[in-house]
Design an enzyme around this catalytic site. Structure first.
Site, PDB file in Angstrom:
ATOM      1  N   ASP A 209       0.751  -1.260   0.096  1.00 20.84           N
ATOM      2  CA  ASP A 209       0.028   0.105  -0.140  1.00 20.84           C
ATOM      3  C   ASP A 209       1.047   1.370   0.016  1.00 20.84           C
ATOM      4  O   ASP A 209       1.991   1.127   0.303  1.00 20.84           O
ATOM      5  CB  ASP A 209      -0.729   0.023   1.323  1.00 20.84           C
ATOM      6  CG  ASP A 209       0.034  -0.055   2.472  1.00 20.84           C
ATOM      7  OD1 ASP A 209       0.129   1.231   3.142  1.00 20.84           O
ATOM      8  OD2 ASP A 209       0.433  -0.905   2.920  1.00 20.84           O
ATOM      9  N   ASP A 211       1.574   4.461   1.981  1.00 20.56           N
ATOM     10  CA  ASP A 211       1.588   5.078   3.394  1.00 20.56           C
ATOM     11  C   ASP A 211       0.375   6.204   3.327  1.00 20.56           C
ATOM     12  O   ASP A 211      -0.013   6.547   2.555  1.00 20.56           O
ATOM     13  CB  ASP A 211       2.841   5.403   4.133  1.00 20.56           C
ATOM     14  CG  ASP A 211       2.732   5.460   5.591  1.00 20.56           C
ATOM     15  OD1 ASP A 211       2.525   4.283   6.010  1.00 20.56           O
ATOM     16  OD2 ASP A 211       3.268   6.345   6.181  1.00 20.56           O
TER      17      ASP A 211
END
Length: 288
Positions: A209, A211
Site C-alpha cells: 500500500d 502510506d
C-alpha cells in the site's frame, strides 16, 4: 563451506513451496526460542532454511519478534545467506502496490528491541554503513525480474516500532524530509544482527500500500491490501525458487559480510564475561 540460503518470511509468507526433504525443526538458542520452528530442505539442489518471522498464524508483533534467537538459529543451522522478505508501505508514487524493492539502506526508528548480541563483558562494534550484501541483493533483483515481478533496485527503508501505522505528519517527515522510499516494522534490528553474525543479508520489500501521505490512501479498502499481500506472497515464493541458480557456488563474500567481526571485538580476552562468550558460540565462534 557449502552455501545455505536462509529466508525470513514476513506477513503472508509462512512457507516455501517445492522444498525437497522438507521438515520443520525446533531450534533452541541461548537467546531464547525463535519465532517458530525452521523449515529445512533443498530447493533446486541448494540447502534452504525458512523461518516465518511472525510465526505461523502470525503470533508475534513487530516488537516481540525474537530477532536475536531467529538469527542465531539460522547461523546455528549453517545458513550463509539471509534473504528477508517483508510487507512494506511505499512513500513513492512509482513504487506501487505489488512491486518489490531491493532495499540497500535503513533508518532505524525502533526503540523497544534488543539490537545486539554483544554487551557488558564482550563489547563489539560492527559497521552497518552498507547494511545489505550487494552480491546477494543483485541475485534477488535478477531472480525477481525473471519471476516477472516489477523490481526496483535500491531504496531506503524506514523501520518504525509499530504496531500502529504512521501518523500523517510522520509519513510526510519520512517521505519529504528524510527521503525514505518504503516503511516497515521488522528489518531492524534484524539487519544489524545479521551483520554481527557475519551473514550476508538482503532485504526484499514487498509493497502492499501507499502510506498515509498518499491522498487516495483513505479510499483503499483493507480487502485490497490483503489481496495485494496474498499476491506478493506468491511472487516472493517464485523469487526464492529462482534465487539459488543466481548465486552459484559459495565463496567468500567480496564485500566482507562474512568477516564483519574481524576487528570488531573490543573487550580484552582476560576481561570477557565467560557466560556471554558461551552464548556467542554460534554467532562469534570464528573470532572468539
Amino acid at each position: 563451506m557449502a552455501r545455505m540460503i536462509g529466508v525470513i518470511g514476513g506477513s503472508g509468507v509462512y512457507d516455501i513451496d517445492g522444498l525437497e526433504d522438507a521438515k520443520w525443526q525446533a531450534i533452541e538458542t541461548p537467546w531464547g526460542t525463535p519465532s517458530d520452528e525452521v523449515l529445512t530442505g533443498t530447493l533446486n539442489g541448494v540447502a534452504m532454511a525458512f523461518l516465518p518471522r511472525h510465526g505461523r498464524g502470525h503470533v508475534h508483533s513487530p516488537s516481540t519478534v525474537p530477532y536475536r534467537a531467529n538469527i542465531d538459529a539460522l547461523k546455528r543451522l549453517g545458513v550463509t545467506d539471509v534473504v528477508s522478505v517483508s510487507a512494506c508501505g511505499s512513500f513513492r508514487e512509482e513504487l506501487a502496490p505489488g512491486d518489490f524493492v531491493v532495499v540497500d539502506q535503513f533508518i532505524d526508528r525502533t526503540f523497544a528491541r534488543e539490537k545486539s548480541f554483544f554487551g557488558t563483558g564482550c563489547v563489539a562494534h560492527v559497521s552497518v554503513a552498507h547494511p545489505t550484501c550487494p552480491r546477494l541483493s543483485a541475485a534477488c533483483l535478477a531472480a525477481g525480474r525473471e519471476a516477472g515481478v516489477t523490481m526496483h533496485d535500491g531504496g531506503t527503508y524506514l523501520a518504525m516500532e509499530g504496531p500502529q501505522f504512521s501518523s500523517l505528519a510522520e509519513s510526510k517527515l519520512y517521505r519529504e524530509v528524510w527521503g525514505c522510499d518504503v516503511i516497515g516494522m521488522t528489518n531492524m534490528p534484524e539487519a544489524k544482527l545479521a551483520r554481527e553474525a557475519e551473514l550476508c543479508y538482503a532485504s526484499v520489500a514487498m509493497i502492499t500500500d501507499y502510506d498515509s501521505w498518499h491522498p487516495d490512501h483513505g479510499a483503499v479498502e483493507i480487502t485490497d491490501i490483503i489481496a495485494t499481500l496474498t499476491g506478493n506472497a506468491d511472487k516472493a515464493r517464485s523469487l526464492i525458487t529462482l534465487l539459488a541458480a543466481k548465486l552459484g557456488a559459495h565463496e567468500p563474500c567480496a564485500d566482507g559480510c562474512d568477516r564483519a567481526l574481524e576487528y570488531a571485538i573490543m573487550t580484552a580476552p582476560e576481561k570477557r564475561d565467560p557466560a556471554l562468550v558461551a552464548k556467542l558460540d554460534a554467532i562469534a565462534g570464528r573470532v572468539l
